[in-house]
Design an enzyme around this catalytic site. Structure first.
Site, PDB file in Angstrom:
ATOM      1  CG  HIS A 195      -1.857  -1.143   1.312  1.00 20.23           C
ATOM      2  ND1 HIS A 195      -3.099  -1.174   0.732  1.00 20.23           N
ATOM      3  CD2 HIS A 195      -1.679  -2.349   1.929  1.00 20.23           C
ATOM      4  CE1 HIS A 195      -3.665  -2.343   0.982  1.00 20.23           C
ATOM      5  NE2 HIS A 195      -2.822  -3.082   1.701  1.00 20.23           N
TER       6      HIS A 195
ATOM      7  CB  SER B 286      14.092  20.749 -15.339  1.00 17.58           C
ATOM      8  OG  SER B 286      13.374  21.964 -15.305  1.00 17.58           O
TER       9      SER B 286
END
Length: 462
Positions: free
Chosen positions: A184, A314
């Site tokens: 999870h 970037s």
């Protein structure tokens, strides 16, 4: 354009202009003019399959005494040139064409006839000679299967074997690196990086096994069914001979389909194979996303591994590096899942004796095979092989993991274990330190019970 740059060709519908240097004839030209839809042409592998099928058909017809040896040799030489990619520029027809692929079949017939005529020095007819004993209705389904089977054997299965070997090597190298397991996306009991990667390897291996299982049906070909599956205008042994010749030439063991009616009217084997490719895409998505999470950071993420720095990440943030290979693989997998939906829609479009979305099925199936093969190779070579492990980050998280208290359950019980875990988490302290305060266990017992490496082996530790 000046008429001198054209020649006049004719078919059963009449005359029309064809570019002077084009190897194709009238029917191909009509298709070029009728389907200016996507600019997408049939894939290289499919054109190669057309050439191979025409080569095998000429050989089979010659063996059966239906085609003279001189014509057969000329057709076969021209067909192999097509198969080898020497004339790809002369296959201009859009993927979105007649659903039977008749235009592509006639494109091959006309190009091969043109080339064979030049080699023989006398006329070779696209229908009477190159298309002898055939119909578009069995040629195109055969080419769907032949092109996909060859691409799987030559591209996809070797790529999966390469990825599996890369994962196995990396798993072995990292078999002793213990890390926090996660369920999870939350901290769970420890595993080793080797165990984690071995799970990925198993996914890849099972993907290959599924694909090999479906190949048993994909290698069955429609050739010999001709127009509606009855084999009209073909010798009864024609289909078997074509399968034998294709097998000898490609090293892929093709077989004549037991039911030509199924082979013409359905694309169930292609739909099945696409489903197996979708499963592989799902597996690779899981692997790619795990890599992205493990690489996340470098400071505010999990930061367990560092993927190879391949390019700046970037245009505005200097120094940023992104997990570009896992991202590319995930996009490939999304495309494959979409292709599978398209192929399923195409497979539904078998009406009575013929499927009428054959070019669409071929295009998407071949794209999925090629994308998965290339993505698997990139994943192995540019992500798995070169990633490094940040053991300091791994050990820091592992030592403070409150879920380690699970190992104490058989000794102190679930309720006390939960209390220890909650206190350790709330105070940011190691489980061992808190457990020593809240239980009667000695340092030696706690060291043994909470040894992360021992916990990766399973079993009761008390």
């Amino acid at each position: 354009m000046n008429d001198k740059k054209y020649r006049i060709e004719h078919d059963s519908m009449g005359e029309l202009k064809v570019p002077q240097d084009a190897l194709w004839g009238a029917q191909t030209q009509r298709a070029v003019e009728n389907f200016p839809i996507s600019g997408l042409t049939m894939p290289r592998q499919f054109v190669a399959a057309l050439g191979l099928v025409k080569w095998a058909a000429a050989g089979a017809n010659a063996e059966l005494g239906l085609l003279t040896s001189d014509v057969a040799v000329a057709v076969q030489k021209a067909a192999l040139e097509v198969a080898d990619g020497q004339h790809d520029a002369h296959f201009p027809i859009d993927v979105f064409q007649t659903g039977s692929g008749t235009s592509s079949n006639m494109n091959a017939n006309e190009v091969i006839a043109h080339l064979a005529t030049g080699k023989l020095g006398s006329d070779v007819h696209p229908n009477d000679h190159v298309n002898m004993s055939q119909s578009s209705n069995d040629v195109i389904p055969t080419c769907v299967h032949v092109s996909a089977a060859i691409a799987i054997h030559q591209q996809l299965l070797p790529a999966l074997e390469h990825l599996s070997a890369s994962l196995e090597t990396k798993a072995d190298a990292l078999r002793d690196v213990v890390k926090t397991g996660r369920t999870h996306l939350m901290d769970a009991m420890p595993v080793t990086l080797g165990q984690e990667l071995d799970g990925w390897r198993s996914q890849v291996d099972h993907g290959g096994e599924r694909i090999r299982g479906s190949l048993k049906r994909l290698v069955c070909i429609a050739q010999g069914g001709t127009a509606v599956g009855t084999g009209i205008n073909a010798h009864p042994n024609f289909g078997e001979k074509v399968a034998v010749l294709l097998s000898e030439h490609t090293a892929v063991k093709f077989a004549s389909a037991a039911s030509k009616f199924e082979a013409l009217s359905s694309q169930d084997a292609a739909v099945e194979m696409s489903g197996q490719l979708r499963v592989l895409a799902v597996s690779l998505t899981k692997i790619a996303n795990d890599l992205r999470w493990m690489n996340s950071g470098p400071l505010a993420g999990i930061g367990e591994i560092e993927l190879p720095a391949l390019q700046p990440g970037s245009s505005i943030m200097p120094g940023k590096v992104n997990p570009v290979i896992p991202e590319a693989v995930a996009m490939v997998c999304a495309q494959v899942v979409g292709n599978d939906a398209t192929i399923a829609m195409g497979g539904q479009s078998g009406n009575f004796q013929l499927n009428v979305m054959l070019p669409l099925v071929a295009y998407n199936l071949l794209q999925s095979i090629e994308l998965l093969a290339n993505a698997s190779t990139c994943l192995a070579d540019k992500a798995i092989e070169g990633f490094t492990v940040n053991e300091a980050n791994i050990n820091r998280a592992l030592g403070r993991n409150p879920i380690l208290v699970t190992a104490l359950n058989p000794v102190i019980g679930y309720e006390l274990g939960a209390a220890v875990a909650k206190k350790a988490y709330a105070e940011g302290r190691p489980v061992k330190e808190v457990a020593k305060e809240m239980t009667d266990l000695t340092d030696e017992e706690l060291d043994r019970l909470l040894d992360p490496a021992a916990l990766t082996e399973g079993g009761i530790q008390h």
